[in-house]
Write an enzyme that holds these catalytic residues in place. Structure first.
Site, short mmCIF file in Angstrom:
data_model
loop_
_atom_site.label_atom_id
_atom_site.label_comp_id
_atom_site.label_asym_id
_atom_site.label_seq_id
_atom_site.Cartn_x
_atom_site.Cartn_y
_atom_site.Cartn_z
N PHE A 1 12.64 4.81 11.94
CA PHE A 1 11.34 4.38 11.44
C PHE A 1 10.48 5.61 11.20
CE2 PHE A 1 7.11 2.56 11.42
CZ PHE A 1 7.31 1.48 10.59
N LYS B 1 0.81 -1.20 0.00
CA LYS B 1 0.00 0.00 0.00
C LYS B 1 0.86 1.27 0.00
CE LYS B 1 -3.36 -2.26 3.07
NZ LYS B 1 -3.87 -2.25 4.45
N GLY B 2 2.05 1.16 0.53
CA GLY B 2 2.88 2.33 0.82
C GLY B 2 3.09 3.31 -0.32
N ASP C 1 14.51 0.02 1.66
CA ASP C 1 15.07 -0.21 2.98
C ASP C 1 16.13 -1.31 2.82
OD1 ASP C 1 15.05 0.13 5.83
OD2 ASP C 1 13.70 -1.56 6.06
P1 IMP Z 1 12.56 -3.63 1.98
O1 IMP Z 1 12.18 -4.88 1.26
O2 IMP Z 1 13.30 -3.90 3.27
O3 IMP Z 1 13.32 -2.64 1.12
O4 IMP Z 1 11.22 -3.05 2.52
C1 IMP Z 1 10.58 -1.98 2.05
C2 IMP Z 1 9.22 -1.90 2.71
O5 IMP Z 1 9.30 -1.86 4.13
C3 IMP Z 1 8.58 -0.60 2.28
O6 IMP Z 1 7.74 -0.80 1.18
C4 IMP Z 1 7.82 -0.19 3.49
O7 IMP Z 1 6.49 -0.67 3.39
C5 IMP Z 1 8.48 -0.85 4.66
N1 IMP Z 1 9.29 0.11 5.41
C6 IMP Z 1 10.63 0.23 5.42
N2 IMP Z 1 11.05 1.23 6.22
C7 IMP Z 1 9.92 1.78 6.74
C8 IMP Z 1 9.68 2.88 7.65
O8 IMP Z 1 10.58 3.58 8.14
N3 IMP Z 1 8.37 3.14 7.93
C9 IMP Z 1 7.34 2.42 7.41
N4 IMP Z 1 7.52 1.39 6.55
C10 IMP Z 1 8.80 1.07 6.23
MG MG Z 2 4.81 -1.46 3.40
#
Ligand code: IMP
Ligand code: MG
Length: 179
Positions: free
Chosen positions: A151, A42-43, A102
């Site tokens: 976060f 959703k982000g 992330d």
């Molecule tokens: P990745 O696979 O670790 O790169 O994860 C990315 C996903 O983690 C993003 O689409 C976000 O939904 C979630 N995410 C990563 N960091 C944050 C944060 O600081 N706040 C809220 N959601 C986060």
């Molecule tokens: Mg997310």
């Protein structure tokens, strides 16, 4: 809702300015191409909706939802498709739009999936990046802001499905996590 915030990291104006700049670059780069934008739910929904309204080219707007097994605020390498595309991307130029990179697992998985499905070209656009958290190397062509390893919530990003609708990006007070 606003009273739960500790600090504002990026204002609504900063987010709007950057989104406009990225939309202009994207319009220049994809003009005349078979262009599909894949927003990760959703982000990514807030950023994507701001982005497309600043673009002046034809675009097929599509969505995917994925979940990664893992606990709490950390994601893992196991990414699962929760909602798939409704368009065939074979022969298309695909731009994946996400809220944040992330660890990189989510985008690395999606990039490979689009290539496997026959996209001629796959690029990534995110409004936020946490470089210090990267576990897999990925190339982000259109990037908004680097942020520290904290976060964050707002502008699409949630904590426990709350705060996505904040128009700015910020961090939460400690007591919110403990309540
Ligand atoms: P990745 O696979 O670790 O790169 O994860 C990315 C996903 O983690 C993003 O689409 C976000 O939904 C979630 N995410 C990563 N960091 C944050 C944060 O600081 N706040 C809220 N959601 C986060
Ligand atoms: Mg997310």
């Amino acid at each position: 809702m606003h009273q739960d915030l500790k600090e504002i990291l990026l204002t609504q104006q900063q987010l709007a300015d950057k989104t406009k700049e990225l939309a202009q670059r994207i319009s220049d780069d994809y003009r005349g191409k078979k262009f599909v934008m894949v927003t990760v739910l959703k982000g990514g929904f807030i950023f994507a909706s701001d982005l497309v309204r600043q673009m002046d080219i034809d675009v097929d707007i599509n969505f995917m939802a994925v979940s990664s097994y893992g606990s709490g605020t950390r994601s893992s390498g196991n990414v699962k498709i929760v909602k798939d595309l409704d368009s065939d991307i074979r022969g298309k130029h695909v731009l994946i739009v996400e809220d944040i990179v992330d660890s990189g697992h989510t985008l690395s998985f999606l990039m490979q999936l689009m290539k496997d499905r026959g996209a001629v070209d796959v690029k990534i656009c995110t409004i936020l990046n946490k470089p210090s958290r990267r576990e897999v190397d990925i190339d982000v062509t259109y990037l908004g802001y680097d942020i520290p390893d904290e976060f964050v919530v707002g502008y699409g990003l949630d904590y426990d499905e709350r705060y996505r609708n904040l128009p700015y990006l910020g961090t939460l007070k400690e007591e919110v996590y403990n309540s």
